[in-house]
Enzyme design. Structure first.
Site, PDB file in Angstrom:
ATOM      1  N   LYS A  95       8.944  -2.154   1.666  1.00  0.00           N
ATOM      2  CA  LYS A  95       7.757  -3.001   1.568  1.00  0.00           C
ATOM      3  C   LYS A  95       7.222  -3.226   2.975  1.00  0.00           C
ATOM      4  O   LYS A  95       7.885  -2.956   3.963  1.00  0.00           O
ATOM      5  CB  LYS A  95       8.076  -4.368   0.934  1.00  0.00           C
TER       6      LYS A  95
ATOM      7  N   SER B 186       5.026   1.737  -5.467  1.00  0.00           N
ATOM      8  CA  SER B 186       4.557   0.468  -4.899  1.00  0.00           C
ATOM      9  C   SER B 186       4.007   0.575  -3.482  1.00  0.00           C
ATOM     10  O   SER B 186       3.300  -0.319  -3.034  1.00  0.00           O
ATOM     11  CB  SER B 186       5.671  -0.572  -4.924  1.00  0.00           C
TER      12      SER B 186
END
Length: 163
Positions: free
Chosen positions: A88, A46
Site C-alpha cells: 500500500k 489494489s
C-alpha cells in the site's frame, strides 16, 4: 602408496575449501534475504495502475532503520484480515489527521488543513470514499501509526476499513 595419500590429502583440502566457501555463500545469501532485501509479489488489483497483480518487486528491509517513512512511499505490510503480505502507499503520518471529503484526501497538522497532491500516482478521475460515506471522514493518527491506501481506491481494502 605415498602418491595415494598425497592425492587424498589434496582432495580433502579441495573438498574442504569448496564446503567452506559454499557455506559462507549460503550464509551471506540468507543474511541478505532475511535482513536486507527480499522478493515480493503483488496480490490483487489494489495498487493498479502503479503495480499490477502478480508483479514481482524487491522489499528494502533496512532503509527505515536510517530514515523515517515518508508520505507516498509504497510499503509492504501484513493484511490484518487475511494475514497475507500486501503493498500500500503511505498517505498519513504519525500525529496527523487524515480527512476524506468530496472524494479527495486532505491532511491536517496542527489545525492546518491542506489537500494532498496525489497526481504523481493517482488519476484525477479517481475518488477516494467509502460506499456508505455521506460526509467527511476523519482519522486521527497516533504516534507510530500510518494511514495507507491502495492506488486503485475502488478496489482496495486499506486503512479506510482497518482504521
Amino acid at each position: 602408496m605415498k602418491d595415494r595419500i598425497t592425492s587424498w590429502l589434496a582432495f580433502e583440502r579441495y573438498a574442504w575449501l569448496i564446503v567452506t566457501r559454499l557455506t559462507a555463500f549460503i550464509l551471506f545469501i540468507m543474511l541478505v534475504r532475511f535482513y536486507l532485501i527480499s522478493p515480493g509479489r503483488v496480490n490483487g488489483p489494489s495498487m493498479e495502475p502503479s503495480y499490477k497483480d502478480e508483479n514481482l518487486f524487491f522489499v528494502n528491509k533496512i532503509s527505515y532503520a536510517f530514515i523515517k517513512p515518508r508520505r507516498g512511499d509504497v510499503v509492504q505490510l501484513v493484511d490484518p484480515g487475511s494475514q497475507v503480505l500486501i503493498i500500500k502507499r503511505i498517505i498519513g503520518l504519525p500525529g496527523e489527521k487524515v480527512i476524506m471529503k468530496r472524494g479527495k484526501m486532505f491532511i491536517s497538522v496542527n489545525g492546518q488543513e491542506q489537500k494532498l497532491d496525489e497526481s504523481s500516482y493517482l488519476s484525477p478521475t479517481v475518488y477516494t470514499k467509502l460506499s456508505w460515506q455521506t460526509g467527511p471522514l476523519e482519522f486521527e493518527l497516533k504516534e507510530g501509526e500510518y494511514f495507507v491506501l491502495g492506488d486503485n481506491r475502488p478496489n482496495s481494502i486499506d486503512s479506510r476499513y482497518w482504521g
